[in-house]
Design a protein around this motif. Structure first.
Motif, PDB file in Angstrom:
ATOM      1  N   LEU A 401      32.286  53.179  36.265  1.00 39.05           N
ATOM      2  CA  LEU A 401      32.434  53.472  37.681  1.00 39.05           C
ATOM      3  C   LEU A 401      33.348  52.449  38.349  1.00 39.05           C
ATOM      4  O   LEU A 401      34.266  52.816  39.097  1.00 39.05           O
ATOM      5  CB  LEU A 401      31.069  53.482  38.368  1.00 39.05           C
ATOM      6  CG  LEU A 401      31.060  53.834  39.865  1.00 39.05           C
ATOM      7  CD1 LEU A 401      29.810  54.630  40.217  1.00 39.05           C
ATOM      8  CD2 LEU A 401      31.135  52.595  40.751  1.00 39.05           C
ATOM      9  N   LEU A 402      33.134  51.179  38.080  1.00 32.93           N
ATOM     10  CA  LEU A 402      33.957  50.139  38.690  1.00 32.93           C
ATOM     11  C   LEU A 402      35.398  50.200  38.185  1.00 32.93           C
ATOM     12  O   LEU A 402      36.341  49.947  38.940  1.00 32.93           O
ATOM     13  CB  LEU A 402      33.355  48.763  38.422  1.00 32.93           C
ATOM     14  CG  LEU A 402      31.993  48.499  39.061  1.00 32.93           C
ATOM     15  CD1 LEU A 402      31.508  47.096  38.704  1.00 32.93           C
ATOM     16  CD2 LEU A 402      32.055  48.677  40.569  1.00 32.93           C
ATOM     17  N   GLN A 450      44.262  51.382  30.633  1.00 37.25           N
ATOM     18  CA  GLN A 450      44.862  51.537  31.959  1.00 37.25           C
ATOM     19  C   GLN A 450      44.747  50.255  32.778  1.00 37.25           C
ATOM     20  O   GLN A 450      45.698  49.854  33.471  1.00 37.25           O
ATOM     21  CB  GLN A 450      44.179  52.690  32.700  1.00 37.25           C
ATOM     22  CG  GLN A 450      44.350  54.047  32.048  1.00 37.25           C
ATOM     23  CD  GLN A 450      45.801  54.458  31.966  1.00 37.25           C
ATOM     24  OE1 GLN A 450      46.527  54.405  32.968  1.00 37.25           O
ATOM     25  NE2 GLN A 450      46.248  54.852  30.780  1.00 37.25           N
ATOM     26  N   LEU A 451      43.621  49.595  32.704  1.00 42.13           N
ATOM     27  CA  LEU A 451      43.447  48.336  33.429  1.00 42.13           C
ATOM     28  C   LEU A 451      44.439  47.288  32.943  1.00 42.13           C
ATOM     29  O   LEU A 451      45.029  46.549  33.739  1.00 42.13           O
ATOM     30  CB  LEU A 451      42.011  47.827  33.263  1.00 42.13           C
ATOM     31  CG  LEU A 451      40.895  48.642  33.921  1.00 42.13           C
ATOM     32  CD1 LEU A 451      39.529  48.116  33.486  1.00 42.13           C
ATOM     33  CD2 LEU A 451      41.002  48.608  35.442  1.00 42.13           C
ATOM     34  N   MET A 460      38.705  42.881  36.853  1.00 37.36           N
ATOM     35  CA  MET A 460      37.490  43.521  36.359  1.00 37.36           C
ATOM     36  C   MET A 460      36.572  42.474  35.711  1.00 37.36           C
ATOM     37  O   MET A 460      35.369  42.425  35.997  1.00 37.36           O
ATOM     38  CB  MET A 460      37.862  44.601  35.336  1.00 37.36           C
ATOM     39  CG  MET A 460      36.692  45.336  34.726  1.00 37.36           C
ATOM     40  SD  MET A 460      35.916  46.456  35.891  1.00 37.36           S
ATOM     41  CE  MET A 460      35.015  47.514  34.747  1.00 37.36           C
ATOM     42  N   ARG A 461      37.152  41.638  34.868  1.00 43.19           N
ATOM     43  CA  ARG A 461      36.349  40.678  34.098  1.00 43.19           C
ATOM     44  C   ARG A 461      35.788  39.551  34.951  1.00 43.19           C
ATOM     45  O   ARG A 461      34.634  39.149  34.793  1.00 43.19           O
ATOM     46  CB  ARG A 461      37.214  40.083  32.982  1.00 43.19           C
ATOM     47  CG  ARG A 461      36.455  39.187  32.005  1.00 43.19           C
ATOM     48  CD  ARG A 461      37.429  38.400  31.154  1.00 43.19           C
ATOM     49  NE  ARG A 461      38.130  37.374  31.948  1.00 43.19           N
ATOM     50  CZ  ARG A 461      39.168  36.673  31.495  1.00 43.19           C
ATOM     51  NH1 ARG A 461      39.646  36.903  30.285  1.00 43.19           N
ATOM     52  NH2 ARG A 461      39.742  35.758  32.263  1.00 43.19           N
ATOM     53  N   VAL A 463      35.813  39.290  38.517  1.00 40.28           N
ATOM     54  CA  VAL A 463      35.323  39.559  39.873  1.00 40.28           C
ATOM     55  C   VAL A 463      34.298  40.682  39.889  1.00 40.28           C
ATOM     56  O   VAL A 463      33.127  40.467  40.212  1.00 40.28           O
ATOM     57  CB  VAL A 463      36.494  39.900  40.833  1.00 40.28           C
ATOM     58  CG1 VAL A 463      35.963  40.186  42.238  1.00 40.28           C
ATOM     59  CG2 VAL A 463      37.501  38.760  40.873  1.00 40.28           C
ATOM     60  N   GLU A 464      34.714  41.896  39.526  1.00 37.04           N
ATOM     61  CA  GLU A 464      33.831  43.042  39.741  1.00 37.04           C
ATOM     62  C   GLU A 464      32.601  43.033  38.834  1.00 37.04           C
ATOM     63  O   GLU A 464      31.482  43.280  39.283  1.00 37.04           O
ATOM     64  CB  GLU A 464      34.620  44.345  39.576  1.00 37.04           C
ATOM     65  CG  GLU A 464      35.755  44.520  40.580  1.00 37.04           C
ATOM     66  CD  GLU A 464      35.304  44.562  42.027  1.00 37.04           C
ATOM     67  OE1 GLU A 464      34.097  44.754  42.276  1.00 37.04           O
ATOM     68  OE2 GLU A 464      36.153  44.399  42.925  1.00 37.04           O
ATOM     69  N   LEU A 465      32.783  42.766  37.545  1.00 39.33           N
ATOM     70  CA  LEU A 465      31.623  42.775  36.642  1.00 39.33           C
ATOM     71  C   LEU A 465      30.635  41.648  36.932  1.00 39.33           C
ATOM     72  O   LEU A 465      29.419  41.888  37.009  1.00 39.33           O
ATOM     73  CB  LEU A 465      32.090  42.720  35.183  1.00 39.33           C
ATOM     74  CG  LEU A 465      32.724  44.003  34.636  1.00 39.33           C
ATOM     75  CD1 LEU A 465      33.175  43.800  33.198  1.00 39.33           C
ATOM     76  CD2 LEU A 465      31.761  45.178  34.725  1.00 39.33           C
ATOM     77  N   PRO A 466      31.093  40.404  37.115  1.00 40.34           N
ATOM     78  CA  PRO A 466      30.117  39.336  37.420  1.00 40.34           C
ATOM     79  C   PRO A 466      29.401  39.543  38.755  1.00 40.34           C
ATOM     80  O   PRO A 466      28.325  38.984  38.968  1.00 40.34           O
ATOM     81  CB  PRO A 466      30.985  38.068  37.457  1.00 40.34           C
ATOM     82  CG  PRO A 466      32.224  38.409  36.724  1.00 40.34           C
ATOM     83  CD  PRO A 466      32.451  39.870  36.937  1.00 40.34           C
ATOM     84  N   LEU A 467      30.004  40.334  39.640  1.00 42.09           N
ATOM     85  CA  LEU A 467      29.395  40.558  40.948  1.00 42.09           C
ATOM     86  C   LEU A 467      28.202  41.512  40.865  1.00 42.09           C
ATOM     87  O   LEU A 467      27.320  41.476  41.731  1.00 42.09           O
ATOM     88  CB  LEU A 467      30.441  41.115  41.920  1.00 42.09           C
ATOM     89  CG  LEU A 467      30.046  41.188  43.392  1.00 42.09           C
ATOM     90  CD1 LEU A 467      29.741  39.805  43.956  1.00 42.09           C
ATOM     91  CD2 LEU A 467      31.165  41.861  44.203  1.00 42.09           C
TER      92      LEU A 467
END
Length: 863
Positions: A401-402, A450-451, A460-461, A463-467
């Motif tokens: 999703l993220l 794609q990322l 992604m690694r 910022v978003e996932l650790p959040l």
């Protein structure tokens, strides 16, 4: 040209007509996640899907222009006023014929001829072959081809609304038969094709003349019998133009070189697999859904030589213990089973599925979804919306999703099934939950590529996932609400609301629904005759800015403003929040990561980010949020973070120096712009400077500044010009950002977050200026959003990893503010830790960030 097929019907589509109509009917901001424009592709595909939806799969030929059929030689200005093909349409045009092929339709054209004439020729030959013909077009001159075997399906409003015309429909619309349509255009002309016609003769007069005299030639032969001297003069003077116009408007029904194999056209059917591939390539989600519904059972569609991607896997029905036996990278999906009708959701069993790298899948049930996550231990986990699993996996390596959000931040939603279907990643498993686990693994593999390609892997690694676990812990902790204190505020507010309603009804001399913009507008602008400012969709606007501008015209206006403020707070907070607390009187909001295109977090059920702080009543409401007994709240707020980001990304030395010296930025800006000493500034000077400081961040125009400050537009423009002249690096940053966004199609934050700005390519000025504002704002606000996310991650890690361990926890994020709760003896340590972690993401950047930290028993005291 002949046919031996059993089909009895043929559709002929004017490709150029429909593509142009689609392009100009839809916003040019429609684009793929990579920024490729698709408004014409979307519209044309939607038209073709609508034909299947309404009429089924019918043999169809799409005819394209390949010349002017000699009309340019006859009349040099024919279509001469038309602009060249817009660049955005030119990019999409090469994909139209492959799209037609995927539908199973035949592309056709004849060099040197327009589609209209080729369609007319094919229609004549199709009739001779015993076929009924339907012509689909946006051009009304095609009505001349209508007869008992040929109908015209004309597009009307929008892109998919059509009307079918037979002979009687043409006569009902124009008052003449189809055979006189060329004569009709000979008299009235056609502005779309630059056909001149006769000046002063429109639709109604042309039809009346033809009804009376029969043909164009008969009209010209009986000019003396036409009423009106001026009309007679025009007919005589422009007789040759009328004859040429009729010739230009007449379809050629014997175009040489038309060698279409109708038999082959009749035998073709949609290539369902290829259609899916094309629709997914251009991210035509809604048209694909409608197409699948229209085609129905896949077995009923045409053969699909290109196979759908299938992901084989073995399925083992299992228990929780089975998860630990799987090796390698894991995918976990935990979902609630649908409860039997009438039963409570809480009583429903949970289903889980785990897919191992070797393809084995475990599916089963459990009373504790958190236990499924716990059983995975430190194994790497892929999930879709991991925060919703209840317990976040310890080693979350990917969230589909993220990832989808980072790739397409402007998308409306990210349902797993939809994302999987777009990529053609269907899993060959009967158990739907197990299939989702396998599909999520395949989707993750594609997303990672794609990322990487778009420079989003680190975001992604890091910022978003650790959040994710940070936000989940905040949701679980919640914040305590003093419901008794809030009830006292609510009682007082409802009493004031009743008094305000009585006053408003008395001043209006009538009772009405104050919350209805239409009824309020009727009272203010019709009954009371107050100044009208702006017209909205349903009448004159009554929004907050309008009321501010007419506040001094009548005592009813400030009472309406106050009523609105209180009513909104009552509906949003006072009446709602007490019903949402748990047994410890704590509220638990849900934080949404995949929401704002700039990367900012959202809050829902309830939205705690919009609790006001600037009004006295808003501060009272904040005073009802409190620490648990024995605890204290600590609030940490970035000071003007977006303006500091602006100073950095623009590399503006004057603005940087203001922050380095610790001056009030709005006062200092006013002093610079208005060339006054700080002590000589008026409150309005500072207000103008403050408005423009933030206006630069949000792309405020001179019109917007004038509207907000209630000053002349010329003065607003002069203020903006003076600001940009005093801060030339800011002006250069704005211009450079917009130009780069036009070139690349996107902008990025300092941390790599990307946002497509397709609005910049629009022909419409307002849409383009919106794109310019979005480009500048995204760089600034998006960077600020990344900073506070990194600060949250750092603060949460430091609190949990401190020695000795700290019991204080991060419980809320409100835009640029973080709120912590813990025992008072930890306050000093927490203050130091928070400030350090909030400054860390901006380390070594200039100007430095500044953090204001406060503490108190309530949120208001801490703020």
């Amino acid at each position: 040209m002949s046919t031996d097929g059993a089909a009895s019907e043929l559709y002929l589509i004017d490709g150029n007509s429909l593509v142009y109509r689609a392009f100009f009917a839809l916003p040019e901001s429609i684009a793929t996640s990579t920024g490729f424009p698709t408004n014409a592709i979307f519209g044309f595909a939607s038209m073709l899907v609508k034909l299947i939806t309404d009429h089924g799969v019918v043999p169809t030929v799409v005819v394209w222009d390949r010349g002017s059929s000699g009309r340019k030689e006859l009349y040099g200005e024919y279509k001469g006023h038309r602009p060249t093909k817009p660049d955005l349409l030119g990019q999409q045009y090469p994909h139209m014929e492959p799209l037609v092929e995927a539908f199973g339709y035949t592309n056709y054209g004849v060099d040197g001829y327009e589609a209209d004439d080729v369609i007319a020729t094919i229609a004549e030959r199709a009739k001779d072959a015993g076929l009924a013909v339907t012509i689909v077009t946006g051009d009304r001159d095609a009505f001349q081809l209508v007869d008992d075997r040929v109908r015209v399906m004309a597009t009307s409003r929008g892109i998919t609304e059509t009307k079918l015309y037979g002979p009687e429909d043409v006569e009902e619309r124009y008052g003449i038969g189809p055979e006189l349509i060329p004569d009709f255009y000979g008299l009235k002309g056609d502005t779309s094709d630059n056909i001149p016609g006769v000046p002063g003769i429109g639709d109604k007069t042309a039809a009346q003349l033809l009804q009376r005299f029969g043909t164009l030639e008969e009209v010209l032969d009986h000019v003396d019998d036409v009423s009106g001297a001026k009309r007679q003069e025009n007919l005589r003077e422009h007789a040759d133009a009328a004859r040429i116009s009729k010739q230009l408007a007449t379809a050629q029904r014997e175009v040489p070189g038309v060698e279409l194999d109708i038999t082959a056209a009749l035998a073709r059917e949609p290539d369902r697999s290829r259609l899916r591939e094309v629709f997914r390539e251009f991210e035509l989600r809604d048209p694909l859904r409608r197409l699948e519904e229209a085609l129905g059972d896949p077995d009923a569609a045409a053969p699909a030589p290109v196979a759908e991607t299938t992901l084989p896997a073995t399925l083992r029905e299992g228990t929780l213990a089975d998860t630990v036996s799987l090796k390698g990278e894991l995918t976990v999906l935990v979902e609630e089973a649908e409860p039997p009708e009438g039963e409570l959701l809480a009583a429903a069993p949970w289903r889980f599925a785990v897919a191992g790298a070797g393809g084995a899948v475990v599916a089963g049930g459990t009373d504790s979804p958190a236990a499924v996550v716990a059983a995975l231990g430190d194994r790497p986990v892929i999930a879709h919306d991991a925060k919703a699993l209840g317990a976040v996996p310890a080693n979350l390596v990917h969230d589909t999703l993220l990832a989808a959000y980072l790739l397409e931040p402007a998308r409306r939603g990210y349902p797993l099934r939809e994302l999987v279907e777009e990529r053609g990643l269907a899993a060959d498993l009967e158990d739907p939950l197990a299939a989702r686990a396998v599909e999520a693994a395949a989707l993750a593999a594609w997303q990672r590529e794609q990322l990487q390609d778009r420079g989003l892997t680190l975001l992604m690694r890091d910022v978003e996932l650790p959040l994710v676990p940070v936000l989940r812990a905040m949701e679980i902790d919640g914040i305590r609400l003093n419901t008794h204190q809030l009830a006292e505020v609510a009682d007082r507010v409802h009493g004031e609301l009743r008094d305000l309603e009585d006053d408003i009804y008395r001043l209006a001399d009538t009772e009405f629904t104050i919350g209805s913009p239409q009824q309020l507008g009727e009272v203010l602008f019709v009954k009371l005759g107050l100044s009208k400012k702006r017209r909205g969709k349903t009448g004159f606007s009554t929004d907050a800015r309008v009321l501010q501008q007419i506040r001094d015209e009548h005592p009813i206006v400030p009472k309406i403003e106050r009523w609105r403020e209180l009513n909104q707070l009552a509906k949003t907070y006072l009446d709602v929040l007490p019903q949402m607390v748990d047994e410890q009187s704590r509220l638990h909001t849900t934080f949404v990561q995949a929401a704002a295109t700039t990367g900012r977090l959202a809050s829902t059920n309830p939205n705690v980010q919009n609790v006001p702080v600037r009004t006295p009543l808003g501060r009272e409401i904040r005073g009802c949020f409190e620490a648990a007994p024995g605890n204290v709240l600590v609030s940490a707020d970035y000071s003007q973070v977006e303006l500091r980001v602006l100073a950095h990304v623009a590399d503006e030395p004057v603005l940087k120096e203001i922050f380095v010296r610790g001056e009030d930025v709005h006062t200092a800006t006013a002093s610079q712009v208005f060339e006054k000493a700080p002590e000589d500034l008026t409150p309005m000077d500072r207000s103008k400077a403050k408005m423009i400081n933030y206006g630069i961040v949000y792309g405020l125009s001179d019109y917007g500044l004038a509207d907000r400050l209630n000053i002349p537009r010329e003065e607003a423009k002069a203020v903006i010009d003076a600001y940009l002249a005093r801060f030339p690096r800011v002006a250069a940053f704005i211009e450079g950002t917009i130009e780069q966004a036009k070139e690349l199609g996107y902008v990025t934050t300092l941390y790599g977050r990307r946002r497509q700005i397709p609005e910049l390519r629009a022909r419409n000025y307002q849409v383009r200026t919106l794109g310019e504002r979005l480009a500048v704002n995204t760089v600034i606000q998006g960077t600020a959003a990344d900073v506070i996310k990194l600060a949250m991650i750092g603060a949460a890690r430091s609190l949990s990893g401190s020695h000795p361990p700290l019991r204080s926890r991060l419980i809320l994020t409100i835009h640029d503010e973080l709120l912590f709760e813990g025992p008072p003896e930890e306050e000093a340590a927490v203050r130091e830790l928070i400030e350090r972690e909030m400054l860390a993401p901006w380390e070594d950047r200039d100007p430095p960030l500044e953090v204001d930290v406060g503490a108190g028993r309530t949120w208001l005291e801490a703020k």
